[in-house]
Design a protein around this motif. Structure first.
Motif, PDB file in Angstrom:
ATOM      1  N   SER A  99       2.191   1.494  10.043  1.00  0.00           N
ATOM      2  CA  SER A  99       1.346   0.703  11.047  1.00  0.00           C
ATOM      3  C   SER A  99      -0.001   0.208  10.707  1.00  0.00           C
ATOM      4  CB  SER A  99       1.575   1.574  12.088  1.00  0.00           C
ATOM      5  OG  SER A  99       2.887   1.938  12.778  1.00  0.00           O
ATOM      6  N   ASN A 100      -0.214  -0.815  10.278  1.00  0.00           N
ATOM      7  CA  ASN A 100      -1.520  -1.268   9.875  1.00  0.00           C
ATOM      8  C   ASN A 100      -2.317  -1.884  11.017  1.00  0.00           C
ATOM      9  OD1 ASN A 100       0.014  -1.389   7.314  1.00  0.00           O
ATOM     10  ND2 ASN A 100      -1.777  -2.176   6.392  1.00  0.00           N
ATOM     11  N   PHE A 101      -2.616  -1.030  11.750  1.00  0.00           N
ATOM     12  CA  PHE A 101      -3.724  -1.043  12.981  1.00  0.00           C
ATOM     13  C   PHE A 101      -4.934  -1.510  12.498  1.00  0.00           C
ATOM     14  CE2 PHE A 101      -0.796   2.294  14.810  1.00  0.00           C
ATOM     15  CZ  PHE A 101      -0.055   1.532  15.334  1.00  0.00           C
ATOM     16  N   ASN A 102      -5.692  -2.281  12.959  1.00  0.00           N
ATOM     17  CA  ASN A 102      -6.988  -2.734  12.643  1.00  0.00           C
ATOM     18  C   ASN A 102      -7.258  -3.694  11.245  1.00  0.00           C
ATOM     19  OD1 ASN A 102      -7.631  -1.042  14.840  1.00  0.00           O
ATOM     20  ND2 ASN A 102      -8.033   0.707  13.695  1.00  0.00           N
ATOM     21  N   ALA A 103      -6.268  -3.758  10.733  1.00  0.00           N
ATOM     22  CA  ALA A 103      -6.169  -4.439   9.308  1.00  0.00           C
ATOM     23  C   ALA A 103      -6.512  -5.959   9.632  1.00  0.00           C
ATOM     24  CB  ALA A 103      -4.924  -4.644   8.524  1.00  0.00           C
TER      25      ALA A 103
END
Length: 332
Positions: free
Chosen positions: A120-124
């Motif tokens: 889960s690459n949140f904020n990328a």
């Protein structure tokens, strides 16, 4: 900290000039040893620690920086240019590949968890960046998740034959105002063999692409296994195949597709699960072409009637798909 601003090239050169005496004493040439990929990777350590063990925050990019190898970004890091990215690199913030660049891609985002297939690459994110590659070197391999991630105002150029402008992975984020060109200014305007504008090489879900242009590629947008993907206003020019699907597609919408300098529209290599296969396509042929072609995995190609088209590609039977001419049905 939430964000870290990189020094400009001029600021870095001034700092290095002040260390030349120390360099002479140590027998080290600080100027020759500047590695901006290493500097930026180290700058990430100034950001906040994320729950997955990586770093989280924004790196402000106020200048145009040379890269001699792949810059690897943590899963929750955004790169943000200080000003909006323009058509040419000289007036933009971002990165360019040096002649001795070592690697397949310039910018690459890590998985949140390298040990697992679930990530889960949140904020990328990418905001206001110009990325200029070299022949056979791709520009960006991006992985994002949810609404805190995304791409806004990205220019990718110069990757040439065998390269890719933008790789997209992950789910439920937006990609807006993107210009991709396999060439740079002064090079001939034509399709480049094995050059791809945008590629989704694995299952992607819930992405929205808005206002995208691809020039001088073999394929404009290649998707392997798209799930609920919307592409709103996409233009291709001097690109042999604007869109290609290589495995399957469930609930894909291509709206306001503008096709220039080719008679091709969509190439469907495979429809693995015809029962749920749905692709809606609308748009127009721009320029001299008066109709367009849809290639199907089984059966003859479909040719549109007139410059504008509105089509639905969906199940024919348990093993194949067909093209429904929605424009024609509505006018009958």
């Amino acid at each position: 900290m939430n964000s870290y601003t990189l020094p400009t090239i001029e600021e870095a050169e001034e700092a290095i000039a002040g260390m030349e005496g120390l360099g002479d004493l140590l027998g080290t040439n600080f100027r020759a040893n500047v590695d901006w990929a290493d500097i930026i990777e180290r700058a990430q350590e100034m950001l906040n620690l994320s729950g997955s063990g990586g770093m989280c925050g924004t790196i402000i990019v106020p200048d145009l920086y040379p890269l001699n190898r792949t810059l690897r970004l943590d899963a929750h890091v955004t790169l943000q240019g200080s000003t909006r990215a323009f058509h040419h690199r000289g007036t933009s913030c971002g990165f360019y590949a040096e002649a001795d660049f070592d690697g397949e891609v310039m910018l690459k985002w890590k998985k949140a968890n390298e040990r697992s297939g679930n990530f889960s690459n949140f904020n990328a994110g990418i905001r206001n960046l110009h990325v200029e590659a070299r022949q056979h070197v791709s520009c960006v391999d991006f992985r994002g998740a949810q609404q805190s991630a995304g791409i806004d105002n990205l220019v990718c150029r110069g990757f040439g034959e065998g390269g890719t402008g933008l790789v997209l992975r992950g789910d439920t984020y937006s990609v807006r105002d993107v210009f991709i060109d396999a060439t740079i200014g002064g090079q001939s305007q034509r399709s480049r063999d094995e050059a791809d504008g945008i590629v989704m090489p694995e299952r992607t879900q819930g992405l929205v692409l808005q206002n995208v242009t691809v020039h001088n590629c073999q394929c404009g947008l290649e998707m392997s296994d798209p799930q609920s993907i919307a592409i709103l206003s996409m233009e291709t020019e001097c690109t042999a195949w604007p869109v290609r699907i290589t495995y399957n597609a469930n609930d894909v919408r291509l709206e306001n597709l503008q096709v220039r300098h080719t008679e091709n529209i969509l190439d469907i290599n495979r429809a693995r699960w015809p029962k749920d296969f749905v692709v809606d396509v609308s748009g127009m042929m721009v320029g001299k072409e008066t109709s367009g072609i849809i290639e199907l995995p089984k059966g003859p190609p479909f040719r549109t009637e007139g410059k504008t088209f509105r089509l639905a590609i969906q199940r024919r039977d348990r093993t194949s798909v067909k093209v429904v001419d929605v424009k024609k049905q509505r006018s009958s």
